[in-house]
Design an enzyme around this catalytic site. Structure first.
Site, PDB file in Angstrom:
ATOM      1  N   THR A  41       0.834  -1.198   0.000  1.00 52.25           N
ATOM      2  CA  THR A  41       0.000   0.000   0.000  1.00 52.25           C
ATOM      3  C   THR A  41       0.872   1.252   0.000  1.00 52.25           C
ATOM      4  OG1 THR A  41      -1.755  -1.147   1.194  1.00 52.25           O
ATOM      5  CG2 THR A  41      -1.789   1.263   1.249  1.00 52.25           C
ATOM      6  N   CYS A  95      24.980   5.759   7.388  1.00 55.59           N
ATOM      7  CA  CYS A  95      24.678   4.339   7.547  1.00 55.59           C
ATOM      8  C   CYS A  95      25.806   3.581   8.219  1.00 55.59           C
ATOM      9  CB  CYS A  95      24.387   3.716   6.179  1.00 55.59           C
ATOM     10  SG  CYS A  95      23.004   4.492   5.343  1.00 55.59           S
TER      11      CYS A  95
END
Length: 383
Positions: free
Chosen positions: A237, A327
């Site tokens: 979705t 990261c």
């Protein structure tokens, strides 16, 4: 204490207009874009409108754009999706030694799955040369992945030249343009690229949303399975508020790009000038290409002090910078980018990345230079 944020390459503050756009969606839109009733149609209209906006500003067709959960997912979908879709044609991939870990770790995983990867070296400025790419191509090469602008040192790669080489040989070419979006003019239809990754939170948009340009008729093996969203290329979705915010951020970045670039370039020049006045030019070294680089990123080594100590002292002064990719910022290992550039050990262990953006001022830049000078003097006295 006043706080100064100069780590925009990691993530950017959200633009007020983007926040307003998202808030309106969250308050008024709650339908599922896959539903056929009124609320679903309204949700679908919103997603399609955002897709049209992003496509217009990056120079592609709306149906060539896949919304994702961010730059990492876009890189993963590009690499895994292409490798698995073209496995019958070959198993060789070419990339560079300075890519973001979203690409490098994906390549490592593909190697475990039987693919072969060539990691091209770079010169002392962090740049790969097109002829290196040409020489690395084999009959079984199916994919080339090269980032547009490096996230640690800002060096820009010769994407157009590499893309032409790939196109001549019929090899899929992927470009990680996460740091380039908003900093460089981008037109997917004019560049010889097949796949290009983008991220919202690098351009004052929300975190957790991005996009992947997929050239028309290029087949990708989907990595997420479920519904038929994103033309069966990415199930799930849609994140309506995030997508709407991303589209608004892209629109603003395009409209303000020239002014932003001028602003960022001026601040970087001021930082280098102020440092030279405060601590002498011999006390620091700029890493990366001197001119062919992104306007908002500068990587500087201070050989007298290691990166961790400098960052800790900057943080205590209220200044937020980094030693490289967000990261891997928790790692004490030297940057793989700087190692690939074969810099001296003293530069590897003392590098700091400063990245400017919305909200930064000349006054802040002067304060940063002053604080760095104070920190160095304090540490010298302790020796």
């Amino acid at each position: 204490m006043k706080h100064i944020y100069i780590d925009h390459a990691a993530s950017t503050p959200i633009h007020p207009e983007v926040a307003e756009t998202m808030l309106k969606v969250m308050r008024e839109q709650f339908g599922n874009a896959s539903s056929v009733h009124y609320y679903g149609r309204e949700a679908k209209r919103l997603v399609n409108g955002a897709r049209d906006t992003v496509a217009e500003h990056i120079g592609c067709r709306p149906d060539e754009l896949v919304f994702t959960g961010g730059g990492t997912e876009s890189d993963n979908l590009a690499l895994f999706g292409t490798a698995y879709a073209r496995k019958a044609e070959g198993s060789h991939i070419i990339t560079t030694s300075i890519e973001h870990h979203a690409v490098l770790h994906s390549c490592e995983r593909l190697e475990k799955d039987g693919f072969e990867v060539t990691y091209l070296p770079v010169d002392r400025y962090g740049q790969v040369h097109p002829e290196q790419v040409r020489e690395a191509i084999r009959p079984d090469t199916i994919l080339i992945s090269v980032m547009y602008g490096n996230n640690e040192v800002g060096t820009i790669q010769p994407i157009a030249e590499i893309g032409e080489i790939a196109r001549e040989r019929g090899i899929v070419f992927h470009v990680d343009a996460v740091q380039a979006l908003g900093a460089l003019p981008i037109s997917c239809r004019d560049l010889p690229v097949d796949l290009m990754s983008f991220s919202s939170h690098k351009i004052n948009g929300p975190q957790g949303v991005g996009a992947l340009y997929v050239r028309k008729d290029l087949v990708l093996e989907p990595m997420q399975h479920g519904g038929l969203q994103e033309r069966k290329r990415r199930a799930g979705t849609e994140n309506m508020a995030g997508i709407a915010g991303f589209a608004k951020a892209v629109e603003l970045a395009a409209a303000e790009r020239e002014a932003r670039v001028a602003h960022d370039e001026e601040l970087i020049r001021e930082l280098l000038s102020a440092l030279a006045e405060r601590i002498t030019r011999e006390a620091f070294h700029v890493n990366g290409h001197p001119t062919n680089r992104l306007p908002h990123i500068i990587n500087i080594s201070f050989p007298e002090v290691d990166s961790e100590t400098m960052l800790m002292n900057l943080d205590m002064e209220g200044i937020a910078a980094s030693s490289g990719s967000a990261c891997t910022s928790g790692s004490l290992e030297p940057s793989h980018v700087l190692e690939a550039m074969h810099l001296p050990e003293s530069f590897l262990r003392s590098a700091i990345r400063f990245s400017v953006g919305m909200g930064n001022t000349r006054e802040e830049i002067y304060e940063i230079a002053e604080k760095i000078g104070t920190i160095l003097e304090r540490l010298r006295r302790r020796k």
